[in-house]
Write an enzyme that holds these catalytic residues in place. Sequence first.
Site, mmCIF file in Angstrom:
data_model
loop_
_atom_site.group_PDB
_atom_site.id
_atom_site.type_symbol
_atom_site.label_atom_id
_atom_site.label_comp_id
_atom_site.label_asym_id
_atom_site.label_seq_id
_atom_site.Cartn_x
_atom_site.Cartn_y
_atom_site.Cartn_z
ATOM 1 N N GLY A 81 1.511 -1.201 0.213
ATOM 2 C CA GLY A 81 0.244 0.159 -0.142
ATOM 3 C C GLY A 81 0.862 1.166 -0.026
ATOM 4 N N GLY A 86 -0.393 4.876 -1.311
ATOM 5 C CA GLY A 86 -1.411 5.207 -0.007
ATOM 6 C C GLY A 86 -0.972 6.851 0.417
ATOM 7 N N GLN A 87 -2.029 7.704 1.331
ATOM 8 C CA GLN A 87 -2.078 8.860 1.440
ATOM 9 C C GLN A 87 -0.278 8.937 2.466
ATOM 10 O OE1 GLN A 87 -3.688 10.072 4.873
ATOM 11 N NE2 GLN A 87 -3.678 12.354 4.882
ATOM 12 N N ASP A 105 2.257 -1.967 -4.379
ATOM 13 C CA ASP A 105 0.747 -1.645 -3.906
ATOM 14 C C ASP A 105 0.167 -1.954 -5.299
ATOM 15 O OD1 ASP A 105 -0.202 1.915 -2.781
ATOM 16 O OD2 ASP A 105 -1.633 -0.195 -4.021
ATOM 17 N N ILE A 106 -1.397 -1.972 -5.219
ATOM 18 C CA ILE A 106 -1.951 -3.081 -6.372
ATOM 19 C C ILE A 106 -1.864 -2.168 -7.431
ATOM 20 C CG2 ILE A 106 -4.395 -1.611 -5.650
ATOM 21 C CD1 ILE A 106 -5.519 -4.403 -6.001
ATOM 22 N N TYR A 147 -15.003 -0.547 8.818
ATOM 23 C CA TYR A 147 -13.685 -0.198 8.797
ATOM 24 C C TYR A 147 -13.217 -0.380 10.487
ATOM 25 C CZ TYR A 147 -9.688 2.998 8.114
ATOM 26 O OH TYR A 147 -8.432 3.400 9.153
ATOM 27 N N ILE A 168 -5.499 12.334 9.456
ATOM 28 C CA ILE A 168 -3.995 12.459 9.006
ATOM 29 C C ILE A 168 -3.664 13.825 7.788
ATOM 30 C CG2 ILE A 168 -1.415 11.991 8.403
ATOM 31 C CD1 ILE A 168 -2.449 10.310 10.851
HETATM 32 N N1 SER Z 1 -8.746 8.690 8.191
HETATM 33 C C1 SER Z 1 -9.804 7.154 9.225
HETATM 34 C C2 SER Z 1 -10.961 7.236 8.317
HETATM 35 O O1 SER Z 1 -11.671 8.578 8.544
HETATM 36 C C3 SER Z 1 -9.120 6.840 10.294
HETATM 37 O O2 SER Z 1 -8.397 6.220 10.579
HETATM 38 O O3 SER Z 1 -11.571 6.336 7.548
#
Ligand code: SER
Length: 319
Positions: A9, A12-13, A35-36, A143, A173
Amino acid sequence: MSSKILIIGACGQIGTELTAKLREIHGTNNVIASDINTRALDPVNAGPFEIIDAKNFNAIKDCCINHNIDTIYLMAALLSATGEKYPMEAWDLNMNSLFHVLNLAKAGTIKKIFWPSSIAVFGPTTPRENTPQHTICEPTTVYGITKQVGERWCEYYFNKYGVDVRSIRYPGIISHKAMPGGGTTDYAVEIYHEAIKKGEYNCFLSENTSLPMMFMDDAIKATVDLMQAPPEHLSIRSAYNLSALSFTPKQIFESIKTQMPDFTIKYKPDFRQAIADSWPSSINDSVARKDWNWQHSYDLDALTTEMLKQLKEKYKNES
Ligand code: SER
């Protein structure tokens, strides 16, 4: 001997900036980014890169054997908002990728794992302010469920099989390189981009929704520090609470407005409001501060200054 690292990954960010930092520390050729797809170019162009689907056990295993990998950072996941749209896909990716790396460590193929957890492990029954390390965790998003269950499995593999797995409950983040995707805290990144591009922002959360947040540099530092900490210092093998600052959409708007007086905002909460409402507004991270000396550097105004500076530069170069 330097570590040989695989990042899953990496586009990603967080993966994008973690890859750059780990290449700086361990040497470019000791860090395989994967990454994919190749949606971010920095990890792909700046060193070794492989296409790997995090759900494919054999692809991960082959890469580990071919490159003598001893440490995996598993950064691939479907986040909170996307997870609500595709629950089974979120479960499938988030859980199976974790089992793949835990089982590679159990088998002795690799030695060490970093796997990110999230403030999403908490839910509406969790104390909202100054949320303790050990508290009620009844997440209401898919999630959050995957992260909570993942934490249990990490601790289980540590206790039962001695797997050296380490984790952090990241807050939202904020960064200016790769965009976040599919999260509820993404508004706090989008708002800076829209401020520069359009001078206005339509916010998908309401103005007084306070959430825990952190600048990327602090998040990367926390990750590196935790992975470098002597194992005997670590009292948590599920995931550490981690905190820097908390703010609302109104507060981030006002922070931007001090530097861009014409900036305007409208609030149009959507389905992500319910997700945000189920999460804490501030986090107690005293255990991380004690166990591995965690300290953050960026407050809201420092973060705003840095974001606006970097994004002005980025859009100037693109125009
Ligand atoms: N930044 C993530 C989200 O908003 C939280 O871990 O899903």
